[in-house]
Design a protein around this motif. Structure first.
Motif, PDB file in Angstrom:
ATOM      1  N   VAL A   1      44.180  64.402  27.536  1.00 18.87           N
ATOM      2  CA  VAL A   1      44.038  63.798  28.880  1.00 18.87           C
ATOM      3  C   VAL A   1      43.695  64.873  29.710  1.00 18.87           C
ATOM      4  O   VAL A   1      44.617  65.572  30.185  1.00 18.87           O
ATOM      5  CB  VAL A   1      45.255  62.849  29.164  1.00 18.87           C
ATOM      6  CG1 VAL A   1      44.809  62.110  30.394  1.00 18.87           C
ATOM      7  CG2 VAL A   1      45.336  61.999  27.898  1.00 18.87           C
TER       8      VAL A   1
ATOM      9  N   MET B   1      47.808  58.424  34.367  1.00 22.24           N
ATOM     10  CA  MET B   1      46.623  57.939  33.805  1.00 22.24           C
ATOM     11  C   MET B   1      46.394  56.626  34.038  1.00 22.24           C
ATOM     12  O   MET B   1      47.258  56.065  34.077  1.00 22.24           O
ATOM     13  CB  MET B   1      46.944  58.549  32.265  1.00 22.24           C
ATOM     14  CG  MET B   1      47.562  57.786  31.419  1.00 22.24           C
ATOM     15  SD  MET B   1      47.450  58.360  29.750  1.00 22.24           S
ATOM     16  CE  MET B   1      48.952  59.270  29.609  1.00 22.24           C
TER      17      MET B   1
ATOM     18  N   PRO C   1      43.456  66.080  33.572  1.00 17.65           N
ATOM     19  CA  PRO C   1      44.069  65.549  34.715  1.00 17.65           C
ATOM     20  C   PRO C   1      43.192  65.814  36.018  1.00 17.65           C
ATOM     21  O   PRO C   1      42.195  66.707  35.823  1.00 17.65           O
ATOM     22  CB  PRO C   1      45.439  66.543  34.913  1.00 17.65           C
ATOM     23  CG  PRO C   1      44.991  67.927  34.568  1.00 17.65           C
ATOM     24  CD  PRO C   1      44.210  67.414  33.239  1.00 17.65           C
TER      25      PRO C   1
ATOM     26  N   SER D   1      41.821  61.445  33.141  1.00 21.07           N
ATOM     27  CA  SER D   1      43.027  60.690  33.178  1.00 21.07           C
ATOM     28  C   SER D   1      42.785  59.289  33.799  1.00 21.07           C
ATOM     29  O   SER D   1      43.677  58.556  33.649  1.00 21.07           O
ATOM     30  CB  SER D   1      43.857  61.571  34.126  1.00 21.07           C
ATOM     31  OG  SER D   1      43.375  61.620  35.612  1.00 21.07           O
TER      32      SER D   1
END
Length: 176
Positions: A155, A138, A157, A127
């Motif tokens: 993506v 992000m 996290p 991210s």
């Protein structure tokens, strides 16, 4: 008559359909979030039975390597760190087929170019990377890859206790 009954994919420049069986491309820098992305991408590549392609891009301005001895020496330093240090967990994975690319340019351009060149099925990024971002969602690189890619992007996290989860800035100090 073609063997593929699926119509062209209008989301790609050529209209060619994306192949979900293509490689998993992952962007990597020194950040903890990128490391999380790398480990997730490795597990995903094994689960899908595809190659993992690790990409690190470096440009004229960077936070790693020494420019005083020239571009070639900096590239050697970055490549050595990428293969020997940052990708070390991959060497312990006999179930994983992987390769690496160290490219000059911006991370966004390097990752997207590698995805195009390898016919990637998807891209994985952490991210946030080395930059300083206060966005809890992000950073600029992951945001731009999601915005510009015609491939699926995962993506990864940050962990629950990470400062980005609370809107606090984080990142690697540009001075080293």
């Amino acid at each position: 008559m073609e063997d593929d009954p699926m119509p062209p994919d209008p989301s790609t420049a050529s209209g060619a359909r994306l192949d979900p069986r293509g490689a998993v491309v992952v962007g990597l820098d020194r950040s903890d979030e990128a490391r999380r992305g790398l480990l997730f991408a490795a597990d995903l590549a094994v689960a899908l039975g595809v190659e993992l392609v690790v990409v690190h891009a470096f440009g004229l301005v960077g936070t790693f390597g020494d420019w005083r001895e020239g571009v070639e020496e900096r590239e050697r330093q970055v490549t050595t760190a990428l293969v020997d240090d940052w990708c070390a967990p991959l060497a312990e994975r006999p179930d994983l087929t992987w390769s690496w690319r160290c490219v000059q340019g911006t991370p966004v351009d390097g990752i997207l170019r590698a995805a195009d060149e390898t016919g990637a099925g998807l891209i994985v990024v952490g991210s946030h990377g080395e930059g300083r971002s206060s966005s809890p969602v992000m950073g600029s690189t992951s945001h731009d890859i999601v915005r510009l890619s015609h491939r699926p992007v995962v993506v990864v996290p940050p962990p629950a206790d990470h400062p980005h989860r609370h809107g606090e800035p984080s990142g690697v100090d540009a001075t080293g």
